[in-house]
Design a protein around this motif. Structure first.
Motif, PDB file in Angstrom:
ATOM      1  N   LEU A   1      33.650   4.922  -9.720  1.00  0.00           N
ATOM      2  CA  LEU A   1      32.715   5.191 -10.626  1.00  0.00           C
ATOM      3  C   LEU A   1      31.958   3.622 -11.153  1.00  0.00           C
ATOM      4  CD1 LEU A   1      31.377   6.694 -12.907  1.00  0.00           C
ATOM      5  CD2 LEU A   1      33.212   6.374 -14.318  1.00  0.00           C
TER       6      LEU A   1
ATOM      7  N   ASN B   1      28.716   7.611 -18.136  1.00  0.00           N
ATOM      8  CA  ASN B   1      28.718   6.314 -17.433  1.00  0.00           C
ATOM      9  C   ASN B   1      27.762   5.953 -16.426  1.00  0.00           C
ATOM     10  OD1 ASN B   1      31.430   4.410 -17.732  1.00  0.00           O
ATOM     11  ND2 ASN B   1      32.054   6.596 -18.392  1.00  0.00           N
TER      12      ASN B   1
ATOM     13  N   MET C   1      40.746   8.828 -15.379  1.00  0.00           N
ATOM     14  CA  MET C   1      40.703   8.795 -13.918  1.00  0.00           C
ATOM     15  C   MET C   1      41.743   7.880 -13.380  1.00  0.00           C
ATOM     16  SD  MET C   1      37.140  10.115 -12.877  1.00  0.00           S
ATOM     17  CE  MET C   1      36.422   8.664 -12.230  1.00  0.00           C
TER      18      MET C   1
ATOM     19  N   THR D   1      35.745   3.958 -20.959  1.00  0.00           N
ATOM     20  CA  THR D   1      36.623   4.968 -20.932  1.00  0.00           C
ATOM     21  C   THR D   1      36.503   6.305 -21.650  1.00  0.00           C
ATOM     22  OG1 THR D   1      37.860   3.840 -22.677  1.00  0.00           O
ATOM     23  CG2 THR D   1      38.336   3.217 -20.383  1.00  0.00           C
TER      24      THR D   1
ATOM     25  N   ALA E   1      36.028   8.947 -18.407  1.00  0.00           N
ATOM     26  CA  ALA E   1      36.490   7.830 -17.281  1.00  0.00           C
ATOM     27  C   ALA E   1      37.753   7.273 -17.392  1.00  0.00           C
ATOM     28  CB  ALA E   1      35.369   6.745 -17.390  1.00  0.00           C
ATOM     29  N   GLY E   2      38.168   7.163 -18.656  1.00  0.00           N
ATOM     30  CA  GLY E   2      39.499   6.561 -18.846  1.00  0.00           C
ATOM     31  C   GLY E   2      40.770   7.408 -18.287  1.00  0.00           C
TER      32      GLY E   2
ATOM     33  N   GLU F   1      39.399   6.039  -8.433  1.00  0.00           N
ATOM     34  CA  GLU F   1      38.178   6.815  -9.041  1.00  0.00           C
ATOM     35  C   GLU F   1      37.343   5.916  -9.965  1.00  0.00           C
ATOM     36  OE1 GLU F   1      40.481  11.327  -8.786  1.00  0.00           O
ATOM     37  OE2 GLU F   1      40.360   9.975 -10.630  1.00  0.00           O
ATOM     38  N   GLN F   2      38.103   5.145 -10.743  1.00  0.00           N
ATOM     39  CA  GLN F   2      37.296   4.370 -11.700  1.00  0.00           C
ATOM     40  C   GLN F   2      36.594   3.187 -11.148  1.00  0.00           C
ATOM     41  OE1 GLN F   2      38.694   3.293 -15.407  1.00  0.00           O
ATOM     42  NE2 GLN F   2      40.535   4.423 -15.490  1.00  0.00           N
ATOM     43  N   GLN F   3      37.046   2.802  -9.800  1.00  0.00           N
ATOM     44  CA  GLN F   3      36.335   1.911  -8.935  1.00  0.00           C
ATOM     45  C   GLN F   3      35.236   2.496  -8.234  1.00  0.00           C
ATOM     46  OE1 GLN F   3      36.967  -1.714  -8.578  1.00  0.00           O
ATOM     47  NE2 GLN F   3      35.066  -1.520  -7.615  1.00  0.00           N
TER      48      GLN F   3
ATOM     49  N   ILE G   1      32.077  10.687 -16.714  1.00  0.00           N
ATOM     50  CA  ILE G   1      31.656  10.269 -15.568  1.00  0.00           C
ATOM     51  C   ILE G   1      29.854  10.254 -15.650  1.00  0.00           C
ATOM     52  CG2 ILE G   1      31.286  10.639 -12.916  1.00  0.00           C
ATOM     53  CD1 ILE G   1      34.188  10.138 -14.122  1.00  0.00           C
TER      54      ILE G   1
ATOM     55  N   ARG H   1      36.931  -3.417 -13.284  1.00  0.00           N
ATOM     56  CA  ARG H   1      35.907  -2.210 -13.065  1.00  0.00           C
ATOM     57  C   ARG H   1      34.979  -1.722 -14.535  1.00  0.00           C
ATOM     58  NH1 ARG H   1      41.120  -0.734 -10.358  1.00  0.00           N
ATOM     59  NH2 ARG H   1      40.334  -1.504  -8.384  1.00  0.00           N
TER      60      ARG H   1
ATOM     61  N   THR I   1      34.710   0.215 -16.723  1.00  0.00           N
ATOM     62  CA  THR I   1      34.116   1.753 -17.191  1.00  0.00           C
ATOM     63  C   THR I   1      34.225   1.949 -18.673  1.00  0.00           C
ATOM     64  OG1 THR I   1      35.749   2.752 -16.748  1.00  0.00           O
ATOM     65  CG2 THR I   1      34.339   2.584 -14.833  1.00  0.00           C
TER      66      THR I   1
END
Ligand code: ATP
Length: 238
Positions: free
Chosen positions: A147, A101, A139, A94, A136-137, A143-145, A98, A90, A92
């Motif tokens: 995002l 990001n 989640m 972290t 983000a970190g 949820e990260q996918q 959200i 992912r 993201t």
């Protein structure tokens, strides 16, 4: 077959030191297609995507996007031209929220519709909207996918490269992710999807390629591959 080829990989070879991980892969993705690349662990799928985006150097062969070689172009150049990758794991940011990001996903843009597009992403993923101020970190994997997919959409991709979006997710989350991948495709985004979940990936694909030990061993339309006894025996546990 009259649609334009957006991405063409020809005779691609990639090596890690002395080990040949990709041994002459040829594949193409045409405008509007969802193409799935399946194969066992270590077949070379991820390495193929990494060579497309320049993360891993090309030992031989070429990758062309919109008819032009990608050699020597960086991730920013590619994103600017609409070729966007969602990496395995992912990637993201972290320690950003959200919303931050998603704003980062638009880093190649300078138009005024970025906030509108964030709302569109929230429409696809209401969960992200609920959690918009969360880091983000913190989640969950699913949820990260979401995002990561939302962030990629913020670049307004023409071609999306997706590396194992279902990896490590619960069955319900896997359902959700494949549903969204199919939806994004229906909205007109061309996709190259790398997956270990062969049945789900082929079920939503226009065409598929099967990779084994660094080589493409089979190709055909998604349905035909899904029904192929060899594919069923090797990848669908039958
Ligand atoms: P998976 O689904 O398990 O990710 P994959 O089909 O994506 O598999 P790759 O990750 O592309 O396979 O790996 C292809 C081969 O290259 C494997 O044998 C792997 O061990 C090797 N490999 C991958 N990354 C590296 C690396 N950084 N250094 C050395 N060898 C690597």
């Amino acid at each position: 077959q009259d649609k334009q080829v957006l991405l063409r990989i020809s005779g691609l070879k990639v090596a890690y030191g002395g080990i040949q991980a990709v041994k002459g892969v040829t594949l193409e993705v045409r405008e509007g297609e969802l193409v799935s690349l399946i194969g066992a662990n270590g077949a070379g799928k991820t390495t193929t995507l990494k060579a497309v985006t320049g993360i891993q150097p090309i030992a031989d062969g070429d990758v062309q996007y919109l008819g032009k070689s990608l050699k020597g172009q960086g991730a920013w150049d590619l994103a600017k031209q609409g070729l966007v990758m969602i990496p395995e794991g992912r990637g993201t940011f972290t320690r950003m929220t959200i919303t931050e990001n998603l704003q980062m996903g638009a880093y190649t843009r300078n138009d005024r519709e970025i906030d509108d597009d964030i709302e569109k992403v929230f429409g696809i993923f209401p969960r992200l909207k609920e959690r918009r101020a969360q880091l983000a970190g913190t989640m969950s994997g699913g949820e990260q996918q979401m995002l990561a997919m939302g962030r990629a959409l913020m670049a307004r991709p023409k071609v999306l490269l997706l590396d194992e979006p279902s990896m490590g997710l619960s069955p319900i989350m896997v359902d959700k992710i494949f549903e969204v991948v199919a939806d994004i495709h229906k909205q007109g985004v061309t996709m190259l999807l790398v997956e270990q979940n062969a049945s789900r990936a082929l079920a939503i694909a226009d065409r598929g390629y099967v990779m084994e030990s660094g080589e493409v061993t089979m190709t055909g339309n998604g349905r035909a591959l899904l029904d192929d006894p060899k594919v069923r025996a090797a990848y669908l546990g039958e």
